[in-house]
Design a protein around this motif. Structure first.
Motif, PDB file in Angstrom:
ATOM      1  N   GLY A   1       0.605  -7.087  -7.700  1.00  0.00           N
ATOM      2  CA  GLY A   1       0.805  -8.186  -8.639  1.00  0.00           C
ATOM      3  C   GLY A   1      -0.492  -8.883  -9.008  1.00  0.00           C
ATOM      4  O   GLY A   1      -1.446  -8.932  -8.230  1.00  0.00           O
ATOM      5  N   THR A   2      -0.507  -9.458 -10.209  1.00  0.00           N
ATOM      6  CA  THR A   2      -1.726 -10.059 -10.750  1.00  0.00           C
ATOM      7  C   THR A   2      -1.550 -11.557 -10.991  1.00  0.00           C
ATOM      8  O   THR A   2      -0.452 -12.015 -11.318  1.00  0.00           O
ATOM      9  N   PRO A   3      -2.613 -12.357 -10.842  1.00  0.00           N
ATOM     10  CA  PRO A   3      -2.533 -13.783 -11.157  1.00  0.00           C
ATOM     11  C   PRO A   3      -2.451 -14.034 -12.666  1.00  0.00           C
ATOM     12  O   PRO A   3      -2.600 -13.117 -13.485  1.00  0.00           O
ATOM     13  N   THR A   4      -2.247 -15.303 -13.021  1.00  0.00           N
ATOM     14  CA  THR A   4      -2.284 -15.692 -14.423  1.00  0.00           C
ATOM     15  C   THR A   4      -3.696 -15.504 -14.979  1.00  0.00           C
ATOM     16  O   THR A   4      -4.660 -15.408 -14.232  1.00  0.00           O
ATOM     17  N   GLY A   5      -3.801 -15.426 -16.311  1.00  0.00           N
ATOM     18  CA  GLY A   5      -5.114 -15.364 -16.937  1.00  0.00           C
ATOM     19  C   GLY A   5      -5.441 -14.077 -17.651  1.00  0.00           C
ATOM     20  O   GLY A   5      -6.582 -13.863 -18.066  1.00  0.00           O
ATOM     21  N   ALA A   6      -4.439 -13.179 -17.834  1.00  0.00           N
ATOM     22  CA  ALA A   6      -4.690 -11.967 -18.608  1.00  0.00           C
ATOM     23  C   ALA A   6      -5.000 -12.333 -20.059  1.00  0.00           C
ATOM     24  O   ALA A   6      -4.670 -13.423 -20.536  1.00  0.00           O
TER      25      ALA A   6
ATOM     26  N   LEU B   1      -8.344  -1.992  -4.426  1.00  0.00           N
ATOM     27  CA  LEU B   1      -8.147  -2.857  -5.586  1.00  0.00           C
ATOM     28  C   LEU B   1      -7.699  -2.050  -6.787  1.00  0.00           C
ATOM     29  O   LEU B   1      -7.897  -0.832  -6.849  1.00  0.00           O
ATOM     30  N   CYS B   2      -7.122  -2.750  -7.750  1.00  0.00           N
ATOM     31  CA  CYS B   2      -6.647  -2.112  -8.976  1.00  0.00           C
ATOM     32  C   CYS B   2      -6.935  -3.006 -10.165  1.00  0.00           C
ATOM     33  O   CYS B   2      -6.777  -4.230 -10.088  1.00  0.00           O
TER      34      CYS B   2
ATOM     35  N   TYR C   1      -6.332  -6.490 -19.145  1.00  0.00           N
ATOM     36  CA  TYR C   1      -6.690  -6.279 -17.744  1.00  0.00           C
ATOM     37  C   TYR C   1      -5.685  -6.999 -16.850  1.00  0.00           C
ATOM     38  O   TYR C   1      -5.052  -7.982 -17.239  1.00  0.00           O
ATOM     39  N   GLU C   2      -5.543  -6.512 -15.608  1.00  0.00           N
ATOM     40  CA  GLU C   2      -4.761  -7.186 -14.574  1.00  0.00           C
ATOM     41  C   GLU C   2      -5.364  -6.823 -13.227  1.00  0.00           C
ATOM     42  O   GLU C   2      -5.212  -5.688 -12.764  1.00  0.00           O
ATOM     43  N   GLY C   3      -6.047  -7.758 -12.600  1.00  0.00           N
ATOM     44  CA  GLY C   3      -6.643  -7.502 -11.298  1.00  0.00           C
ATOM     45  C   GLY C   3      -5.623  -7.659 -10.181  1.00  0.00           C
ATOM     46  O   GLY C   3      -4.889  -8.646 -10.138  1.00  0.00           O
ATOM     47  N   GLU C   4      -5.584  -6.687  -9.259  1.00  0.00           N
ATOM     48  CA  GLU C   4      -4.551  -6.705  -8.226  1.00  0.00           C
ATOM     49  C   GLU C   4      -5.068  -6.106  -6.920  1.00  0.00           C
ATOM     50  O   GLU C   4      -6.007  -5.306  -6.912  1.00  0.00           O
ATOM     51  N   ILE C   5      -4.423  -6.482  -5.826  1.00  0.00           N
ATOM     52  CA  ILE C   5      -4.680  -5.887  -4.519  1.00  0.00           C
ATOM     53  C   ILE C   5      -3.697  -4.745  -4.302  1.00  0.00           C
ATOM     54  O   ILE C   5      -2.525  -4.835  -4.677  1.00  0.00           O
TER      55      ILE C   5
ATOM     56  N   ILE D   1      -6.361 -14.484   0.970  1.00  0.00           N
ATOM     57  CA  ILE D   1      -7.666 -14.126   0.420  1.00  0.00           C
ATOM     58  C   ILE D   1      -7.692 -14.338  -1.087  1.00  0.00           C
ATOM     59  O   ILE D   1      -6.665 -14.277  -1.761  1.00  0.00           O
ATOM     60  N   ARG D   2      -8.873 -14.623  -1.592  1.00  0.00           N
ATOM     61  CA  ARG D   2      -9.024 -14.870  -3.026  1.00  0.00           C
ATOM     62  C   ARG D   2      -9.107 -13.556  -3.795  1.00  0.00           C
ATOM     63  O   ARG D   2      -9.828 -12.643  -3.399  1.00  0.00           O
ATOM     64  N   LEU D   3      -8.371 -13.505  -4.888  1.00  0.00           N
ATOM     65  CA  LEU D   3      -8.392 -12.367  -5.818  1.00  0.00           C
ATOM     66  C   LEU D   3      -8.894 -12.896  -7.149  1.00  0.00           C
ATOM     67  O   LEU D   3      -8.346 -13.879  -7.681  1.00  0.00           O
ATOM     68  N   GLU D   4      -9.922 -12.244  -7.702  1.00  0.00           N
ATOM     69  CA  GLU D   4     -10.549 -12.757  -8.927  1.00  0.00           C
ATOM     70  C   GLU D   4     -10.845 -11.610  -9.886  1.00  0.00           C
ATOM     71  O   GLU D   4     -11.256 -10.530  -9.465  1.00  0.00           O
ATOM     72  N   THR D   5     -10.630 -11.865 -11.174  1.00  0.00           N
ATOM     73  CA  THR D   5     -10.989 -10.903 -12.219  1.00  0.00           C
ATOM     74  C   THR D   5     -11.962 -11.563 -13.179  1.00  0.00           C
ATOM     75  O   THR D   5     -11.734 -12.692 -13.634  1.00  0.00           O
ATOM     76  N   ARG D   6     -13.044 -10.851 -13.486  1.00  0.00           N
ATOM     77  CA  ARG D   6     -14.058 -11.345 -14.420  1.00  0.00           C
ATOM     78  C   ARG D   6     -14.231 -10.353 -15.571  1.00  0.00           C
ATOM     79  O   ARG D   6     -14.199  -9.139 -15.350  1.00  0.00           O
TER      80      ARG D   6
END
Length: 289
Positions: A250-255, A160-161, A131-135, A205-210
């Motif tokens: 682009g996605t944050p760390t944590g994939a 979102l993506c 997964y990769e959460g992105e705006i 803004i905060r971007l979060e993936t769960r």
């Protein structure tokens, strides 16, 4: 006042678009399909805000349970994705290199995405599904070599993506990632478009993936290596951006690939991507039939 949520959908086998009001849908396509067949044409005419005003004056037509969510822009001319756009993502590569001076880019095809509340498909070729959460920014105004100072004026909407990736397939060749980024229905875009009106919607803004409720990715847009302004400026240097173009930023760390051992997505998992002021994009995982 809540921001309008524009959705693209299929209902009874017929595609359409409208505004989500609570748990019901104002069907704008039933009223305007001859002028604007999809949201892409409405964006091209700069009609989102006037459509939002119209929808606010109308009674909803049917419950949202009757529709299947589609990606908000059904046929974008371009789907451009930015890689390695958060500082911690750059450090993940452990190559000793500073953040690059220009964005890393790649292309995805519309068929590689599905809509909100629909399963992401894990292909039989690999279990390394990530997964990769992105705006996402959706372009609303045509432009080439757009100055950074004017870049945000070219945004029509935000969404979102989940930029789903088959990890070992992004290493099948020396220089590209195209294969691992384009398996059919491996990613999602949605759930809706939020019209862009001012920079505060993107500033920090905060971007979060769960995954199954566990937070895996969390960061803020204010920490992006390449700002939204820079991305639009850079991409428009080599290609003309047109209304309806989609840029995944682009996605944050944590994939899952970065865990030891890696944690890959499996059937039954639920992935949620959330950003303040935009919403929550939710998908389950299923194996390809």
């Amino acid at each position: 006042m809540p921001r309008p949520k524009f959705i693209s959908f299929t209902r009874g086998g017929t595609p359409g678009y409208g505004v989500l009001a609570e748990n019901r849908v104002v069907d704008l396509s039933a009223r305007h399909a001859s002028q604007w067949p999809t949201l892409r044409e409405a964006i091209e005419d700069g009609a989102l805000l006037s459509l939002a005003e119209e929808a606010a004056s109308l009674q909803p037509d049917f419950p949202v349970e009757e529709v299947r969510f589609e990606i908000p822009i059904p046929a974008p001319e371009k789907l451009i994705c930015v890689g390695v756009n958060f500082p911690d993502r750059n450090e993940e590569y452990k190559d000793g290199q500073a953040a690059p001076s220009n964005p890393s880019l790649f292309i995805r095809f519309p068929r590689s995405f599905t809509g909100h509340d629909r399963p992401l498909i894990r292909p039989p070729e690999s279990p390394q599904f990530d997964y990769e959460g992105e705006i996402v920014i959706v372009i609303g105004k045509r432009g080439r070599r757009i100055p950074e100072a004017e870049a945000l004026n070219h945004i029509a909407a935000l969404t979102l993506c989940n930029e789903g990736t088959i990890r070992d397939w992004v290493r099948h060749a020396k220089f590209n990632v195209t294969q691992g980024k384009n398996f059919d229905r491996s990613g999602s875009i949605g759930p809706w478009l939020i019209p862009y009106t001012d920079e505060s919607q993107l500033a920090d803004i905060r971007l979060e993936t769960r995954v199954n409720g566990e937070v895996r990715q969390s960061d803020r847009t204010g920490r992006m290596i390449f700002s939204f302004r820079k991305i639009i400026n850079y991409v428009s240097t080599f290609t003309t951006l047109v209304p309806g173009d989609v840029i995944v930023t682009g996605t944050p760390t944590g994939a899952g690939a970065r865990f030891d051992p890696p944690i890959w997505l499996k059937p039954g998992d639920v992935v949620e991507v959330e950003a303040e002021g935009i919403g929550i994009l939710r998908n389950t995982i299923a194996d390809e039939a």
